[in-house]
Design a protein around this motif. Structure first.
Motif, PDB file in Angstrom:
ATOM      1  N   VAL A 161     -25.408  44.443  13.636  1.00  0.00           N
ATOM      2  CA  VAL A 161     -26.084  43.536  14.563  1.00  0.00           C
ATOM      3  C   VAL A 161     -26.789  42.429  13.783  1.00  0.00           C
ATOM      4  O   VAL A 161     -26.710  41.248  14.139  1.00  0.00           O
ATOM      5  N   ASP A 162     -27.464  42.799  12.719  1.00  0.00           N
ATOM      6  CA  ASP A 162     -28.151  41.806  11.891  1.00  0.00           C
ATOM      7  C   ASP A 162     -27.148  40.796  11.334  1.00  0.00           C
ATOM      8  O   ASP A 162     -27.368  39.573  11.396  1.00  0.00           O
ATOM      9  N   HIS A 163     -26.035  41.297  10.828  1.00  0.00           N
ATOM     10  CA  HIS A 163     -25.002  40.419  10.255  1.00  0.00           C
ATOM     11  C   HIS A 163     -24.437  39.465  11.305  1.00  0.00           C
ATOM     12  O   HIS A 163     -24.368  38.243  11.082  1.00  0.00           O
ATOM     13  N   HIS A 164     -24.054  39.997  12.450  1.00  0.00           N
ATOM     14  CA  HIS A 164     -23.419  39.161  13.471  1.00  0.00           C
ATOM     15  C   HIS A 164     -24.418  38.197  14.120  1.00  0.00           C
ATOM     16  O   HIS A 164     -24.030  37.082  14.515  1.00  0.00           O
ATOM     17  N   THR A 165     -25.666  38.601  14.210  1.00  0.00           N
ATOM     18  CA  THR A 165     -26.683  37.711  14.769  1.00  0.00           C
ATOM     19  C   THR A 165     -26.817  36.455  13.925  1.00  0.00           C
ATOM     20  O   THR A 165     -26.775  35.326  14.437  1.00  0.00           O
ATOM     21  N   HIS A 166     -26.947  36.635  12.628  1.00  0.00           N
ATOM     22  CA  HIS A 166     -27.146  35.474  11.757  1.00  0.00           C
ATOM     23  C   HIS A 166     -25.857  34.672  11.585  1.00  0.00           C
ATOM     24  O   HIS A 166     -25.911  33.442  11.450  1.00  0.00           O
ATOM     25  N   ALA A 167     -24.719  35.340  11.624  1.00  0.00           N
ATOM     26  CA  ALA A 167     -23.442  34.623  11.583  1.00  0.00           C
ATOM     27  C   ALA A 167     -23.281  33.760  12.828  1.00  0.00           C
ATOM     28  O   ALA A 167     -22.816  32.608  12.761  1.00  0.00           O
ATOM     29  N   LEU A 168     -23.666  34.303  13.979  1.00  0.00           N
ATOM     30  CA  LEU A 168     -23.561  33.568  15.239  1.00  0.00           C
ATOM     31  C   LEU A 168     -24.440  32.320  15.225  1.00  0.00           C
ATOM     32  O   LEU A 168     -24.021  31.247  15.678  1.00  0.00           O
ATOM     33  N   LEU A 169     -25.638  32.450  14.703  1.00  0.00           N
ATOM     34  CA  LEU A 169     -26.542  31.307  14.623  1.00  0.00           C
ATOM     35  C   LEU A 169     -25.947  30.192  13.774  1.00  0.00           C
ATOM     36  O   LEU A 169     -26.072  29.009  14.111  1.00  0.00           O
ATOM     37  N   ARG A 170     -25.287  30.571  12.679  1.00  0.00           N
ATOM     38  CA  ARG A 170     -24.644  29.565  11.824  1.00  0.00           C
ATOM     39  C   ARG A 170     -23.463  28.927  12.539  1.00  0.00           C
ATOM     40  O   ARG A 170     -23.291  27.702  12.506  1.00  0.00           O
ATOM     41  N   GLU A 171     -22.637  29.746  13.167  1.00  0.00           N
ATOM     42  CA  GLU A 171     -21.450  29.233  13.850  1.00  0.00           C
ATOM     43  C   GLU A 171     -21.804  28.263  14.974  1.00  0.00           C
ATOM     44  O   GLU A 171     -21.135  27.242  15.157  1.00  0.00           O
ATOM     45  N   GLU A 172     -22.848  28.597  15.729  1.00  0.00           N
ATOM     46  CA  GLU A 172     -23.251  27.774  16.868  1.00  0.00           C
ATOM     47  C   GLU A 172     -24.200  26.654  16.461  1.00  0.00           C
ATOM     48  O   GLU A 172     -24.573  25.827  17.292  1.00  0.00           O
ATOM     49  N   ASN A 173     -24.577  26.650  15.179  1.00  0.00           N
ATOM     50  CA  ASN A 173     -25.485  25.620  14.659  1.00  0.00           C
ATOM     51  C   ASN A 173     -26.774  25.555  15.489  1.00  0.00           C
ATOM     52  O   ASN A 173     -27.230  24.473  15.879  1.00  0.00           O
ATOM     53  N   LEU A 174     -27.354  26.724  15.742  1.00  0.00           N
ATOM     54  CA  LEU A 174     -28.558  26.817  16.549  1.00  0.00           C
ATOM     55  C   LEU A 174     -29.796  26.715  15.655  1.00  0.00           C
ATOM     56  O   LEU A 174     -29.967  27.541  14.746  1.00  0.00           O
ATOM     57  N   PRO A 175     -30.639  25.736  15.889  1.00  0.00           N
ATOM     58  CA  PRO A 175     -31.881  25.649  15.101  1.00  0.00           C
ATOM     59  C   PRO A 175     -32.722  26.910  15.311  1.00  0.00           C
ATOM     60  O   PRO A 175     -32.919  27.342  16.445  1.00  0.00           O
ATOM     61  N   HIS A 176     -33.202  27.486  14.226  1.00  0.00           N
ATOM     62  CA  HIS A 176     -33.984  28.713  14.345  1.00  0.00           C
ATOM     63  C   HIS A 176     -34.859  28.890  13.116  1.00  0.00           C
ATOM     64  O   HIS A 176     -34.639  28.253  12.081  1.00  0.00           O
ATOM     65  N   LEU A 177     -35.845  29.749  13.252  1.00  0.00           N
ATOM     66  CA  LEU A 177     -36.732  30.091  12.152  1.00  0.00           C
ATOM     67  C   LEU A 177     -36.537  31.559  11.812  1.00  0.00           C
ATOM     68  O   LEU A 177     -36.749  32.426  12.667  1.00  0.00           O
ATOM     69  N   ARG A 178     -36.120  31.833  10.582  1.00  0.00           N
ATOM     70  CA  ARG A 178     -35.938  33.212  10.139  1.00  0.00           C
ATOM     71  C   ARG A 178     -37.300  33.853   9.883  1.00  0.00           C
ATOM     72  O   ARG A 178     -38.180  33.243   9.271  1.00  0.00           O
ATOM     73  N   VAL A 179     -37.445  35.095  10.363  1.00  0.00           N
ATOM     74  CA  VAL A 179     -38.712  35.811  10.216  1.00  0.00           C
ATOM     75  C   VAL A 179     -38.424  37.143   9.528  1.00  0.00           C
ATOM     76  O   VAL A 179     -37.737  37.999  10.087  1.00  0.00           O
ATOM     77  N   THR A 180     -38.914  37.300   8.321  1.00  0.00           N
ATOM     78  CA  THR A 180     -38.705  38.541   7.581  1.00  0.00           C
ATOM     79  C   THR A 180     -39.818  39.534   7.910  1.00  0.00           C
ATOM     80  O   THR A 180     -40.732  39.247   8.693  1.00  0.00           O
ATOM     81  N   SER A 181     -39.752  40.702   7.277  1.00  0.00           N
ATOM     82  CA  SER A 181     -40.771  41.726   7.491  1.00  0.00           C
ATOM     83  C   SER A 181     -42.064  41.412   6.747  1.00  0.00           C
ATOM     84  O   SER A 181     -43.082  42.073   6.961  1.00  0.00           O
ATOM     85  N   ASP A 182     -42.027  40.395   5.881  1.00  0.00           N
ATOM     86  CA  ASP A 182     -43.211  40.001   5.115  1.00  0.00           C
ATOM     87  C   ASP A 182     -44.262  39.398   6.052  1.00  0.00           C
ATOM     88  O   ASP A 182     -43.949  38.567   6.907  1.00  0.00           O
ATOM     89  N   GLU A 183     -45.514  39.783   5.881  1.00  0.00           N
ATOM     90  CA  GLU A 183     -46.578  39.306   6.772  1.00  0.00           C
ATOM     91  C   GLU A 183     -46.749  37.789   6.689  1.00  0.00           C
ATOM     92  O   GLU A 183     -47.068  37.137   7.691  1.00  0.00           O
ATOM     93  N   THR A 184     -46.530  37.201   5.512  1.00  0.00           N
ATOM     94  CA  THR A 184     -46.637  35.751   5.380  1.00  0.00           C
ATOM     95  C   THR A 184     -45.609  35.053   6.257  1.00  0.00           C
ATOM     96  O   THR A 184     -45.899  34.050   6.922  1.00  0.00           O
ATOM     97  N   SER A 185     -44.382  35.587   6.279  1.00  0.00           N
ATOM     98  CA  SER A 185     -43.321  35.018   7.107  1.00  0.00           C
ATOM     99  C   SER A 185     -43.664  35.150   8.582  1.00  0.00           C
ATOM    100  O   SER A 185     -43.466  34.210   9.374  1.00  0.00           O
ATOM    101  N   ARG A 186     -44.201  36.286   8.978  1.00  0.00           N
ATOM    102  CA  ARG A 186     -44.545  36.512  10.380  1.00  0.00           C
ATOM    103  C   ARG A 186     -45.705  35.614  10.813  1.00  0.00           C
ATOM    104  O   ARG A 186     -45.700  35.055  11.907  1.00  0.00           O
TER     105      ARG A 186
END
Length: 203
Positions: A161-186
């Protein structure tokens, strides 16, 4: 009562147990503290199971269509719902409409099933019909973090799911902000959401 304003829409997507709901709750608290009216959608997976429809590794084109359509309907309803004498300024979508396609594609690979091209295209068209989110947040899987014992997740499917989610975002060229588990990112994601809402919400 007819609502004529446009609400800010913030969506979140990503594989399960990566903190999507918690992230939106934190954003909701920050906005509430600033007197911004918020509506949050969610629990699509639980509601699909009550229909009942297959979910997770067993997702089908029909269950995916239901999740996308219901999620879009929830967002529209949330924006239209009056809150006392005011209107909803921000809609927080727990599982943006594209999220279901990532889950569906992962289920197809996990099970080895295939779906006809026209079915896949129809799902994409349905998701694309929803207006773009003002901010789209996408959680990133950290496979080293433990999952709560009450969740019996298939680790391979979760990674797919993680792989296909991020692949889909690239394919559709959807602007997005990646959020990792790191508190600074959140915290950065929360700050971005708050800044957007303070700037764009009608006074």
């Amino acid at each position: 009562m007819v609502i004529t304003h446009r609400s800010i829409r913030i969506g979140v997507m990503g594989t399960h147990s990566t903190g999507k709901t918690l992230l939106l709750r934190r954003i909701e608290r920050e906005l509430f503290a600033r007197d911004i009216t918020v509506a949050r959608t969610g629990q699509l997976g639980r509601r699909a199971a009550l229909v009942p429809l297959p979910k997770m590794m067993h997702h089908t084109a029909d269950s995916t269509r239901w999740v996308i359509a219901t999620g879009i309907a929830d967002e529209v309803a949330a924006a239209a719902r009056p809150v006392g004498d005011t209107s909803v300024q921000v809609v927080l979508a727990d599982r943006a409409c594209w999220d279901a396609i990532g889950y569906f594609r992962a289920a197809q690979e996990w099970s080895g099933r295939t779906t006809h091209r026209t079915e896949r295209e129809a799902l994409h068209q349905l998701a694309a019909a929803n207006p773009p989110y003002d901010l789209l947040l996408t959680t990133v899987l950290d496979p080293h973090l433990p999952v709560r014992r009450k969740h019996d997740y298939d680790p391979r499917y979760r990674q797919l799911v993680d792989h296909h989610t991020h692949a889909l975002l690239r394919e559709e060229n959807l602007p997005h902000l990646r959020v990792t588990s790191d508190e600074t990112s959140r915290q950065h994601a929360i700050d971005r959401a708050v800044e957007l809402c303070l700037t764009e919400t009608p006074v």
